[in-house]
Scaffold this motif. Structure first.
Motif, PDB file in Angstrom:
ATOM      1  N   ASN A 143      36.899  23.952 -10.609  1.00 21.01           N
ATOM      2  CA  ASN A 143      36.041  23.354  -9.577  1.00 21.01           C
ATOM      3  C   ASN A 143      34.641  23.952  -9.616  1.00 21.01           C
ATOM      4  O   ASN A 143      33.646  23.242  -9.487  1.00 21.01           O
ATOM      5  N   ALA A 144      34.552  25.268  -9.818  1.00 20.36           N
ATOM      6  CA  ALA A 144      33.245  25.930  -9.905  1.00 20.36           C
ATOM      7  C   ALA A 144      32.488  25.443 -11.132  1.00 20.36           C
ATOM      8  O   ALA A 144      31.283  25.177 -11.074  1.00 20.36           O
ATOM      9  N   PHE A 145      33.188  25.304 -12.245  1.00 15.02           N
ATOM     10  CA  PHE A 145      32.563  24.808 -13.476  1.00 15.02           C
ATOM     11  C   PHE A 145      32.000  23.403 -13.274  1.00 15.02           C
ATOM     12  O   PHE A 145      30.850  23.126 -13.628  1.00 15.02           O
ATOM     13  N   TYR A 146      32.802  22.528 -12.692  1.00 17.19           N
ATOM     14  CA  TYR A 146      32.351  21.151 -12.491  1.00 17.19           C
ATOM     15  C   TYR A 146      31.196  21.077 -11.488  1.00 17.19           C
ATOM     16  O   TYR A 146      30.309  20.253 -11.627  1.00 17.19           O
ATOM     17  N   GLN A 150      25.334  20.318 -10.730  1.00 13.81           N
ATOM     18  CA  GLN A 150      24.005  20.814 -10.367  1.00 13.81           C
ATOM     19  C   GLN A 150      23.063  20.796 -11.566  1.00 13.81           C
ATOM     20  O   GLN A 150      21.876  20.489 -11.431  1.00 13.81           O
ATOM     21  N   ALA A 151      23.579  21.114 -12.736  1.00 14.33           N
ATOM     22  CA  ALA A 151      22.750  21.144 -13.942  1.00 14.33           C
ATOM     23  C   ALA A 151      22.306  19.741 -14.348  1.00 14.33           C
ATOM     24  O   ALA A 151      21.284  19.588 -15.022  1.00 14.33           O
TER      25      ALA A 151
END
Length: 98
Positions: free
Chosen positions: A65-68, A73-74
């Motif tokens: 979830n943090a990666f996605y 955001q990127a």
């Protein structure tokens, strides 16, 4: 013999029962275990065991979830040309030399 005092406090019922069973297997009752705790605390002038917070553990789902979220955001960051990237790096390096 030193003057005796009564110490009372509240604890979770299930926890008290589990701990009582542990101490009974060791051949002592709960008040004896607490007296031992206090005596050892006095000897070491602190807690008679290491008191540290456990390291934070992140689950696979939380990591994904943090990666996605970072990827989302990127996606809003504008694209940069190689020349723009190199100019930014040069500016930072020049700032360090000052």
């Amino acid at each position: 013999m030193a003057e005796q005092v009564l110490i009372q406090f509240r604890a979770d019922k299930a926890l008290k029962q589990e701990v009582t069973e542990i101490y009974e297997k060791l051949g002592m009752d709960l008040p004896t275990a607490f007296r031992m705790f206090m005596a050892k605390s006095k000897m070491v002038k602190g807690l008679p065991f290491e008191a540290t917070l456990p390291e934070q553990v992140i689950t696979r789902t939380e990591a994904k979830n943090a990666f996605y979220e970072l990827r989302r955001q990127a996606a809003d960051v504008p694209e940069m040309s190689l020349e723009e990237i190199n100019a930014e790096i040069s500016a930072v390096r020049a700032g360090r030399r000052r």
